[in-house]
Design an enzyme around this catalytic site. Structure first.
Site, PDB file in Angstrom:
ATOM      1  N   CYS A   1      35.325  57.339  39.835  1.00  0.00           N
ATOM      2  CA  CYS A   1      36.478  57.198  38.925  1.00  0.00           C
ATOM      3  C   CYS A   1      37.797  57.317  39.690  1.00  0.00           C
ATOM      4  O   CYS A   1      38.742  56.576  39.428  1.00  0.00           O
ATOM      5  CB  CYS A   1      36.467  58.270  37.854  1.00  0.00           C
ATOM      6  SG  CYS A   1      34.853  58.683  37.195  1.00  0.00           S
ATOM      7  N   ASP A   2      37.890  58.271  40.606  1.00  0.00           N
ATOM      8  CA  ASP A   2      39.195  58.651  41.175  1.00  0.00           C
ATOM      9  C   ASP A   2      39.376  58.316  42.648  1.00  0.00           C
ATOM     10  O   ASP A   2      40.475  58.504  43.186  1.00  0.00           O
ATOM     11  CB  ASP A   2      39.408  60.178  41.012  1.00  0.00           C
ATOM     12  CG  ASP A   2      39.398  60.588  39.551  1.00  0.00           C
ATOM     13  OD1 ASP A   2      39.731  59.744  38.710  1.00  0.00           O
ATOM     14  OD2 ASP A   2      39.048  61.745  39.273  1.00  0.00           O
TER      15      ASP A   2
ATOM     16  N   CYS B   1      34.619  63.145  40.185  1.00  0.00           N
ATOM     17  CA  CYS B   1      34.056  61.792  40.061  1.00  0.00           C
ATOM     18  C   CYS B   1      34.696  60.872  41.092  1.00  0.00           C
ATOM     19  O   CYS B   1      35.794  60.346  40.881  1.00  0.00           O
ATOM     20  CB  CYS B   1      34.291  61.266  38.647  1.00  0.00           C
ATOM     21  SG  CYS B   1      33.626  59.615  38.404  1.00  0.00           S
TER      22      CYS B   1
END
Ligand code: NAP
Length: 306
Positions: free
Chosen positions: A137-138, A134
């Site tokens: 997200c990261d 992701c």
């Protein structure tokens, strides 16, 4: 017998949330079950540029708007997975992961797909600390660093473009010499100075030093030649498989595990519908998921009303 719901919806991506809007507006008692983050794959998508009427929107924002909309006509939301669906004459039993049994007249499965994991030694061990599925997200963990993206589909390319806003360099590794993504996205990728494209290559192994990901070895599929790419982050976007484990015994899946439905989104089991990415079809988009959800809910309403 007192049947608790008219419609149980499994999954809260665009297909499930749209089904909830249509079912509750048809005055059907509706509940959505979600085992993970509401919004489905949308929440892992940086930007959506092809949903009509909205030129550009963050995936997570569209997910939030759909979420609010989906429950605004009375549909309920439960945060639980579904382990089994058992058809009976005129109704279904739906077993939740906590062991509850819900009864419903119809079920709409919109459980989507799950990303394929990188199949290399140590890949699981370094997921979340060097390997990520992701970018939204990261991505921030890799600010000003070099990263590798594996895959040539829409997900790989769109998330690579997102990553270029954060990282120093993105190397995209594809196993053929053609992309699967839409031409407009491919064009953007080719024109981005922070992206380099490595063709005809597959991931071979991880380079780990001091218990950290320091790179990846790739292998040319034609020559067998191995090359090291130094990097601190690896983002595999190598496709996805349907989340249909709980439907195995119902005879509604094709060989690849996708749900087979007719034009009304109904499976061969009366009252059981599929919608969104979980269905066997050619085009998997937000707009096709919402289309499926609307049709499935409308079909469920017709079925219930005889
Ligand atoms: P995808 O379209 O299936 O692409 C997967 C990519 O990974 C392909 O390039 C494939 O190569 C490669 N690949 C597969 N297995 C591999 C392996 N073992 N090792 C290395 N590479 C491997 O998957 P996706 O990008 O996740 O998209 C899934 C669906 O969602 C698609 O229908 C897509 O159109 C849709 N989607 C749409 C949007 C959008 O419209 N904005 C955004 C995201 C996703 P080959 O091409 O050689 O098979």
């Amino acid at each position: 017998m007192d049947i608790q719901y008219d419609v149980v919806i499994v999954g809260s991506g665009p297909a499930g949330l749209t089904a909830a809007i249509y079912a509750s507006r048809a005055n059907l008692k509706t509940v959505i079950f979600e085992a993970d983050t509401p919004g489905g794959k949308l929440t892992k998508t940086y930007e959506i540029e092809n949903y009509p009427g909205i030129v550009k929107i963050a995936g997570v924002d569209l997910a939030m708007q759909m979420m609010e909309h989906s429950t605004s006509f009375g549909a309920e939301m439960e945060y639980e997975g579904i382990d089994a669906i058992v058809p009976h004459e005129g109704y279904f039993e739906v077993k939740t992961s906590s062991g509850n049994i819900i009864t419903t007249k119809t079920v709409i499965v919109a459980s989507g797909t799950r990303e394929r994991l990188l199949d290399l030694p140590h890949a699981n061990e370094f997921t979340g600390r060097g390997i990520s599925y992701c970018a939204v997200c990261d991505g921030a963990f890799y600010k000003n660093k070099d990263v590798v993206v594996i895959g040539g589909g829409n997900s790989a390319l769109e998330e690579s473009l997102y990553l270029t806003q954060l990282v120093n360099k993105v190397s995209i590794v594809i196993r053929r010499d053609v992309f699967r993504a839409e031409p407009k996205v491919v064009e953007k990728v080719r024109n981005n100075p922070k992206i380099s494209i490595i063709v005809k290559s597959l991931p071979d192994s991880l380079i780990i030093e001091d218990n950290r990901v320091k790179g990846m070895v790739i292998m040319n599929v034609e020559t067998g030649e191995k090359t090291e790419i130094p990097c601190e982050g690896i983002f595999p976007y190598i496709g996805a498989d349907p989340s249909t484990g709980f439907l195995q015994d119902l005879g509604v899946l094709n060989k690849a595990g996708y749900m087979v439905v007719d034009d009304s989104m109904e499976t061969c089991v009366k009252g059981l519908y599929g919608a969104g990415d979980v269905v066997a079809k050619d085009l998997r988009q937000v707009v096709t998921a919402t289309n499926d959800g609307a049709i499935a809910a409308n079909s469920a309403a017709r079925y219930i009303n005889g």
